[in-house]
Design an enzyme around this catalytic site. Sequence first.
Site, PDB file in Angstrom:
ATOM      1  N   CYS A  83       0.836  -1.212   0.000  1.00  0.00           N
ATOM      2  CA  CYS A  83       0.000   0.000   0.000  1.00  0.00           C
ATOM      3  C   CYS A  83       0.872   1.264   0.000  1.00  0.00           C
ATOM      4  O   CYS A  83       1.633   1.478  -0.934  1.00  0.00           O
ATOM      5  CB  CYS A  83      -0.994  -0.038   1.152  1.00  0.00           C
ATOM      6  SG  CYS A  83      -2.322   1.178   0.989  1.00  0.00           S
ATOM      7  N   HIS A 192      -4.078  -4.812  -0.084  1.00  0.00           N
ATOM      8  CA  HIS A 192      -3.707  -5.312   1.243  1.00  0.00           C
ATOM      9  C   HIS A 192      -3.807  -6.838   1.245  1.00  0.00           C
ATOM     10  O   HIS A 192      -4.909  -7.379   1.401  1.00  0.00           O
ATOM     11  CB  HIS A 192      -4.644  -4.735   2.310  1.00  0.00           C
ATOM     12  CG  HIS A 192      -4.413  -3.294   2.590  1.00  0.00           C
ATOM     13  ND1 HIS A 192      -3.496  -2.854   3.519  1.00  0.00           N
ATOM     14  CD2 HIS A 192      -4.976  -2.182   2.047  1.00  0.00           C
ATOM     15  CE1 HIS A 192      -3.499  -1.533   3.557  1.00  0.00           C
ATOM     16  NE2 HIS A 192      -4.392  -1.098   2.666  1.00  0.00           N
ATOM     17  N   GLU A 194      -3.041  -8.877   3.551  1.00  0.00           N
ATOM     18  CA  GLU A 194      -3.493  -9.362   4.860  1.00  0.00           C
ATOM     19  C   GLU A 194      -5.008  -9.265   5.024  1.00  0.00           C
ATOM     20  O   GLU A 194      -5.572  -9.863   5.944  1.00  0.00           O
ATOM     21  CB  GLU A 194      -2.781  -8.588   5.979  1.00  0.00           C
ATOM     22  CG  GLU A 194      -3.261  -7.179   6.225  1.00  0.00           C
ATOM     23  CD  GLU A 194      -2.730  -6.125   5.262  1.00  0.00           C
ATOM     24  OE1 GLU A 194      -2.989  -4.925   5.485  1.00  0.00           O
ATOM     25  OE2 GLU A 194      -2.047  -6.502   4.284  1.00  0.00           O
TER      26      GLU A 194
END
Length: 214
Positions: A83, A192, A194
């Site tokens: 990011c 992202h 995650e």
Amino acid sequence: MSTVAVIDYGMGNLHSVAKALEQVQPGVQVRVTGDPKIIADSDRVILPGVGGIRDCVAQMLACGVDKAVASTLADGKPFLGICVGYQALMDRSAENDGTACLGIYSGEVKRFAADMTEAGERLKVPHMGWNRVTQTIDHPLWQDIADHSRFYFVHSYYVDVANKAQVAGQCHYGVNCDVALSDKNGFCVQFHPEKSHTAGLQLLANFLNWDGTL
């Protein structure tokens, strides 16, 4: 035991990244740290980031993140930018009326136009939610991830990489966005991982198993 440093410069979604790494590879030693020595001693390095680019870059410079990333790349160790941790590595961002970035990779960070439309409908800015990523090169971090898999995005600015040979993935949101970059032992993503469920966790697992070579 494999060690991975998640660089802590006072900003960023550090602990969700750390927990995701531990989920995909139990036993991995995750070090959330800003200590240059610990970063240098780790097998792999991740630079996450959320928030305004001006503040992020200022904190990175104050904490010596630019030097840590440059050393990691020079040493040939696997590196992952996420990011704003990707955007900050470019030359310049349009955010905050123009912000000089770290200049590790050549490119610009541009703002989505406020009046973008797709199929006659206005596109919201920020680009928030799921979007498909087209894999533009064959790379170890794409292993076992189907082309056009969906990843989770939250951003109002997008990267335009100068050297298109470095683009590893793109998505379309009003414009084509260079959402993944590959250069030797470095890999960066706008989304992202995650927060991207199966595909994102697979990418993190691939990173933990990657030796930094193509």
